[in-house]
Every structure is written in structure tokens, then in C-alpha cells.
Scaffold this motif. Structure first.
Motif, PDB file in Angstrom:
ATOM      1  N   SER A  15       0.825  -1.213   0.000  1.00  0.00           N
ATOM      2  CA  SER A  15       0.000   0.000   0.000  1.00  0.00           C
ATOM      3  C   SER A  15       0.863   1.269   0.000  1.00  0.00           C
ATOM      4  O   SER A  15       1.794   1.398   0.795  1.00  0.00           O
ATOM      5  N   ARG A  16       0.523   2.182  -0.886  1.00  0.00           N
ATOM      6  CA  ARG A  16       1.224   3.468  -0.952  1.00  0.00           C
ATOM      7  C   ARG A  16       0.206   4.549  -1.296  1.00  0.00           C
ATOM      8  O   ARG A  16      -0.378   4.504  -2.366  1.00  0.00           O
ATOM      9  N   ILE A  17       0.012   5.511  -0.400  1.00  0.00           N
ATOM     10  CA  ILE A  17      -0.882   6.626  -0.720  1.00  0.00           C
ATOM     11  C   ILE A  17      -0.237   7.944  -0.274  1.00  0.00           C
ATOM     12  O   ILE A  17       0.546   7.981   0.670  1.00  0.00           O
ATOM     13  N   GLY A  18      -0.618   8.983  -0.990  1.00  0.00           N
ATOM     14  CA  GLY A  18      -0.111  10.315  -0.660  1.00  0.00           C
ATOM     15  C   GLY A  18      -0.908  10.899   0.498  1.00  0.00           C
ATOM     16  O   GLY A  18      -2.135  10.871   0.485  1.00  0.00           O
ATOM     17  N   VAL A  19      -0.200  11.390   1.503  1.00  0.00           N
ATOM     18  CA  VAL A  19      -0.870  11.999   2.659  1.00  0.00           C
ATOM     19  C   VAL A  19      -0.203  13.338   2.956  1.00  0.00           C
ATOM     20  O   VAL A  19       0.830  13.676   2.366  1.00  0.00           O
ATOM     21  N   TRP A  20      -0.818  14.065   3.853  1.00  0.00           N
ATOM     22  CA  TRP A  20      -0.153  15.289   4.288  1.00  0.00           C
ATOM     23  C   TRP A  20      -0.498  15.593   5.726  1.00  0.00           C
ATOM     24  O   TRP A  20      -1.487  15.105   6.270  1.00  0.00           O
ATOM     25  N   ARG A  38       5.777  16.754  14.378  1.00  0.00           N
ATOM     26  CA  ARG A  38       6.089  16.240  15.703  1.00  0.00           C
ATOM     27  C   ARG A  38       5.010  15.236  16.124  1.00  0.00           C
ATOM     28  O   ARG A  38       3.901  15.261  15.575  1.00  0.00           O
ATOM     29  N   PRO A  39       5.327  14.372  17.076  1.00  0.00           N
ATOM     30  CA  PRO A  39       4.343  13.374  17.503  1.00  0.00           C
ATOM     31  C   PRO A  39       3.035  14.036  17.928  1.00  0.00           C
ATOM     32  O   PRO A  39       3.032  15.059  18.609  1.00  0.00           O
ATOM     33  N   GLY A  40       1.943  13.438  17.495  1.00  0.00           N
ATOM     34  CA  GLY A  40       0.624  13.982  17.815  1.00  0.00           C
ATOM     35  C   GLY A  40      -0.005  14.704  16.652  1.00  0.00           C
ATOM     36  O   GLY A  40      -1.203  14.987  16.683  1.00  0.00           O
ATOM     37  N   ASP A  41       0.761  14.991  15.614  1.00  0.00           N
ATOM     38  CA  ASP A  41       0.201  15.677  14.445  1.00  0.00           C
ATOM     39  C   ASP A  41      -0.767  14.757  13.696  1.00  0.00           C
ATOM     40  O   ASP A  41      -0.522  13.562  13.549  1.00  0.00           O
ATOM     41  N   LEU A  42      -1.833  15.372  13.210  1.00  0.00           N
ATOM     42  CA  LEU A  42      -2.861  14.608  12.484  1.00  0.00           C
ATOM     43  C   LEU A  42      -2.436  14.420  11.024  1.00  0.00           C
ATOM     44  O   LEU A  42      -1.982  15.372  10.378  1.00  0.00           O
ATOM     45  N   VAL A  43      -2.594  13.196  10.529  1.00  0.00           N
ATOM     46  CA  VAL A  43      -2.258  12.889   9.133  1.00  0.00           C
ATOM     47  C   VAL A  43      -3.560  12.646   8.375  1.00  0.00           C
ATOM     48  O   VAL A  43      -4.406  11.875   8.821  1.00  0.00           O
ATOM     49  N   VAL A  91       3.060   6.030  11.938  1.00  0.00           N
ATOM     50  CA  VAL A  91       1.711   6.593  12.058  1.00  0.00           C
ATOM     51  C   VAL A  91       0.784   5.570  12.710  1.00  0.00           C
ATOM     52  O   VAL A  91       0.722   4.421  12.273  1.00  0.00           O
ATOM     53  N   GLN A  92       0.126   6.011  13.756  1.00  0.00           N
ATOM     54  CA  GLN A  92      -0.903   5.178  14.378  1.00  0.00           C
ATOM     55  C   GLN A  92      -2.217   5.452  13.653  1.00  0.00           C
ATOM     56  O   GLN A  92      -2.715   6.576  13.683  1.00  0.00           O
ATOM     57  N   LEU A  93      -2.750   4.444  13.001  1.00  0.00           N
ATOM     58  CA  LEU A  93      -3.983   4.650  12.222  1.00  0.00           C
ATOM     59  C   LEU A  93      -5.160   4.923  13.147  1.00  0.00           C
ATOM     60  O   LEU A  93      -5.256   4.350  14.238  1.00  0.00           O
ATOM     61  N   SER A  94      -6.050   5.784  12.697  1.00  0.00           N
ATOM     62  CA  SER A  94      -7.170   6.176  13.559  1.00  0.00           C
ATOM     63  C   SER A  94      -8.364   5.229  13.422  1.00  0.00           C
ATOM     64  O   SER A  94      -9.189   5.158  14.316  1.00  0.00           O
ATOM     65  N   ALA A  95      -8.470   4.511  12.317  1.00  0.00           N
ATOM     66  CA  ALA A  95      -9.588   3.572  12.162  1.00  0.00           C
ATOM     67  C   ALA A  95      -9.204   2.230  12.790  1.00  0.00           C
ATOM     68  O   ALA A  95      -8.159   1.679  12.471  1.00  0.00           O
ATOM     69  N   PRO A  96     -10.045   1.719  13.675  1.00  0.00           N
ATOM     70  CA  PRO A  96      -9.706   0.453  14.364  1.00  0.00           C
ATOM     71  C   PRO A  96      -9.975  -0.751  13.477  1.00  0.00           C
ATOM     72  O   PRO A  96     -11.072  -1.311  13.489  1.00  0.00           O
ATOM     73  N   VAL A  97      -8.970  -1.162  12.723  1.00  0.00           N
ATOM     74  CA  VAL A  97      -9.153  -2.226  11.724  1.00  0.00           C
ATOM     75  C   VAL A  97      -9.602  -3.533  12.372  1.00  0.00           C
ATOM     76  O   VAL A  97     -10.482  -4.224  11.862  1.00  0.00           O
ATOM     77  N   THR A 128      -9.303  11.523   7.336  1.00  0.00           N
ATOM     78  CA  THR A 128      -8.390  11.274   8.448  1.00  0.00           C
ATOM     79  C   THR A 128      -7.708   9.919   8.255  1.00  0.00           C
ATOM     80  O   THR A 128      -8.362   8.927   7.941  1.00  0.00           O
ATOM     81  N   VAL A 129      -6.411   9.893   8.445  1.00  0.00           N
ATOM     82  CA  VAL A 129      -5.651   8.651   8.309  1.00  0.00           C
ATOM     83  C   VAL A 129      -5.141   8.183   9.672  1.00  0.00           C
ATOM     84  O   VAL A 129      -5.295   7.030  10.056  1.00  0.00           O
ATOM     85  N   GLY A 130      -4.543   9.075  10.418  1.00  0.00           N
ATOM     86  CA  GLY A 130      -4.012   8.674  11.719  1.00  0.00           C
ATOM     87  C   GLY A 130      -3.248   9.806  12.370  1.00  0.00           C
ATOM     88  O   GLY A 130      -3.397  10.972  11.999  1.00  0.00           O
TER      89      GLY A 130
END
Lengths: 167, 245
Positions: free
Chosen positions: B156-161, B191-196, B229-235, B210-212
């Protein structure tokens, strides 16, 4: 002759459908750190031991085609499963001792490792090897080896009862 | 004259007899200067049984949610209109709820099998989300099922910001629960805690999903810094997902 033989064993072969179904269902009770066993190995090992190298290789290849359809990407289990089916078939022709618990477990561990390494090599070539590849490899081999005495013995028993003609 | 002398008090006696009044005066002064401290607290303590019930607070929260939802809808409509004007990828197509019917535990691939397929209008490349954010993309479709490649899959490869710093990066699955975010710039200010989120300029996935959250940053990584990155959706927990057709 081989095809006729396979046809006669139709319903036994149909049990191979359990492999992709179990791979998809992946029961949580039979997982080790979220890794399931190599169900293909657990089915193919007794089949090849009972039915010989040619049938083992052919059925291994067919099973691999089924399993390859379940995941994305061009990585294939075909070379490993066909080779393992051939090898186990030849071993089965030589000695019945292999059908005891410990040899079954060892053959299943080796089979799982061979299958895993073949996938690792293909993923490495594609540049998409998981970081935890070694962990996956060992967890799968260990779990497959633990289940093999139970599952493979059961298959051996059923197929010998249902197919009196086999060795 | 003699009788009047009996009512005269010495300063000491005056102090002794008047201290309760002085204390009271000082207390009142203190209350005044502290803007009612103590008094208000005392009132709160005494009147607690008679405070408004939770129903009223719930009404207020419901009204607040309604207000936020309407503002969100309004902002999304604005956003869509502006993106149309700029000719960028649209944020959302029709959503289809789909059950997760299998989570193969092979270890080599990170994927889900959904119980909706081509018959329901799911196509390859469709984006799959869950409560919390983006899960992955559909990579294979059968008439009644769809295979989702998760963001954690090694392929998997996707562009994020990162919205806070406006920096773009590439989210790479590694086969573990936390994908790697590889930045394009050498001097990343993340820095840690930033939303991706997904990139606003992405052509593969809808923008600003939202990604994580950035968990830690490796500034020494070459050729560019990397972050986990810690993903925000609980897979692992999600049983129903939404497919954007």
C-alpha cells in the motif's frame, strides 16, 4: 490414468475447498499472534503421502491457484505447493513411518517454511517484504507443526477409510 | 459628672469587647475583595440538590451537535463547490455500507473481504473508510465480494499530508499495525501527535480523510525523515465499513 484416478477421488478432492475457506475464515482460536497456520500444507501433506508424487504435485498446483486468487498481487504459492506435493508424494511411497505424529509435524514445519520462504523471495523481488517477515515465517511454521499431527492424521484416516485402493 | 465617668472604656477594653464585630467586618471585606469567594462556593454546596438535572445538559449537547453538524454540512458544501471550481478530486461519492466477512490472517497480506461487490456497484480502486478514518482501497472485486488492501499492507502506498505543517508525504504499509510516513522534504517540522490526512491534491483517494496520528519521528532516516503513524480507524474491531463508490 492419473486423471481417471483423480476423478474417482472427486469428493475427497472437494475437501480441498476447505483450505481457502479456512484461510478466509481464519478462526481466532487457531492463530498465533494474529498469524494463522498454513492450511494448504495441512491438507496437501496427507494427500500427497496417500496419493503419490504426481497427484501431489498436480493437486498442490491446483490448490495454489485457488489460494492465489484470494490475495492481491502476482505473488504465487504454486511453485512451493507443487514442489512440496511432489516431494511428499515420493516420501510417502517409501515409508509409512512418516505418518506418525512427530514426522508429520516435522514435515509440516518444513513445508510451511518452504512455502513462507518462497513468498518472502517473491515479495523481496517486488520490494514489498513485510517488516515482520521472520516473525510471520516462524509463527506460521510453529502453528502448522503443532496442528499437523492432529489434522493430518485425521485426513489420513478418513482417506484410507474412504479409498481402500490407496496404499 | 461622677456618673458619666462609669461609661468611659479604656482602649484595651474597647478592643476586647469589639473583636467579634471587627472580625465580622474583616470577613465581609475579604468576601467583597475576593469577589464572593466562599460565599458562592457555600451557595453551590447548599443548593446542589436543586441544580438542573442531566436532561437539560443533554439538550444543550444535542443542540450543540446539531449546530456543529449543520456547520459541517455547510463547510463541506463550500469545500465541494471550491474544489469543483478548482477542478480537484471530489471529496465524496455515494457511500455504501458493507460488512467485513473475512480477515485473512496470512501475515503476508493485510486485507479485508467485504460482503458487497460488483452487483452492488463496488469497483476496483474504491476507497474504504470506517469510523475513525481511511482503511484502504478495493483492489479486487467479485460479483458479491470486494477485497480491500489495508493501509498496513506492504504494497500500500498513498499520498498523505500533515495539516498542521502542510507537508506532504508517502504513507507506506509495512505489514505491521503502524505504516511508515516518508516525507518528501528533508527538513520536516512534524512532531508526535500531528494529524495525518489524505492529501488535498491526491487523485487516488478523496482529500482530507483522516488517516491517523504521527506517533514518533525518525529524523536521521535517509534520504528523508520518516514517521510511524498510528492509524485512527480500528481495523481489528470494525465489522462494517463504508465504500465510496
Amino acid at each position: 490414468m492419473v486423471m481417471v484416478d483423480l476423478w474417482r477421488r472427486g469428493w475427497c478432492l472437494a475437501s480441498a475447498l476447505l483450505v481457502p475457506l479456512l484461510a478466509l475464515a481464519s478462526p481466532r482460536l487457531l492463530q498465533l499472534d494474529a498469524i494463522g497456520p498454513a492450511w494448504a500444507v495441512l491438507w496437501l501433506l496427507p494427500w500427497a503421502l496417500v496419493d503419490g508424487p504426481i497427484s501431489g504435485a498436480l493437486v498442490g498446483a491446483g490448490l495454489a491457484l485457488l489460494l492465489d486468487g484470494l490475495h492481491p498481487g502476482p505473488v504465487s504459492e504454486l511453485p512451493a505447493l507443487a514442489g512440496l506435493g511432489w516431494w511428499w508424494g515420493r516420501l510417502g511411497r517409501r515409508s509409512l513411518v512418516l505418518e506418525r505424529f512427530l514426522p508429520l509435524a516435522l514435515l509440516a514445519v518444513v513445508g510451511s517454511l518452504v512455502l513462507g520462504v518462497s513468498q518472502v523471495l517473491q515479495l523481496q523481488l517486488r520490494g514489498t517484504l513485510p517488516v515482520a517477515a521472520l516473525h510471520v515465517l516462524w509463527a506460521q511454521a510453529l502453528l502448522t507443526g503443532l496442528l499437523a499431527p492432529l489434522v493430518c492424521s485425521l485426513w489420513l484416516l478418513i482417506w484410507r477409510q474412504q479409498l481402500p485402493g490407496v496404499r | 459628672m461622677q456618673a458619666g465617668r462609669g461609661f468611659r472604656l479604656s482602649p484595651q477594653r474597647l478592643l476586647l469587647s469589639g473583636w467579634p464585630w471587627m472580625s465580622l467586618a474583616l470577613l465581609l471585606l475579604a468576601v467583597r475583595l475576593s469577589k464572593g469567594a466562599g460565599l458562592s462556593d457555600l451557595y453551590a454546596l447548599v443548593s446542589r440538590p436543586f441544580w438542573p438535572g442531566t436532561a437539560q445538559a443533554e439538550w444543550l449537547r444535542a443542540a450543540q451537535r446539531l449546530d456543529q453538524q449543520s456547520r459541517l454540512q455547510s463547510l463541506e458544501a463550500d469545500n465541494q463547490r471550491l474544489r469543483r471550481l478548482l477542478g480537484l478530486q471530489q471529496a465524496a461519492g455515494p457511500l455504501l455500507a458493507a460488512p467485513v466477512i473475512a480477515r485473512p490472517a496470512s501475515g503476508w497480506w493485510q486485507q479485508l473481504l467485504l460482503g458487497r461487490g460488483a452487483w452492488q456497484g463496488v469497483s476496483s480502486g474504491a476507497v474504504v473508510t470506517a469510523p475513525g478514518g481511511l482503511l484502504g482501497r478495493v483492489v479486487a472485486v467479485t460479483p458479491s465480494t470486494a477485497t480491500v488492501q489495508l493501509l498496513t499492507d506492504p504494497g500500500s502506498r498513498i499520498g498523505v499530508w500533515v495539516a498542521r505543517t502542510g507537508e506532504h508525504g508517502l504513507l507506506l504499509g509495512t505489514g505491521t499495525a503502524r505504516p511508515v510516513l516518508r516525507f518528501l522534504d528533508r527538513d520536516a517540522r512534524v512532531r508526535p501527535g500531528d494529524l495525518v490526512t489524505t492529501s488535498p491534491a491526491s487523485t487516488l483517494v478523496p482529500p482530507s480523510l483522516t488517516v491517523g496520528v504521527v506517533q514518533n519521528l525518525d529524523e536521521q532516516a535517509m534520504p528523508a525523515p520518516e514517521a510511524l503513524v498510528q492509524l485512527s480507524a480500528p481495523v481489528a474491531a470494525v465489522d462494517w465499513v463504508q465504500v465510496r463508490r
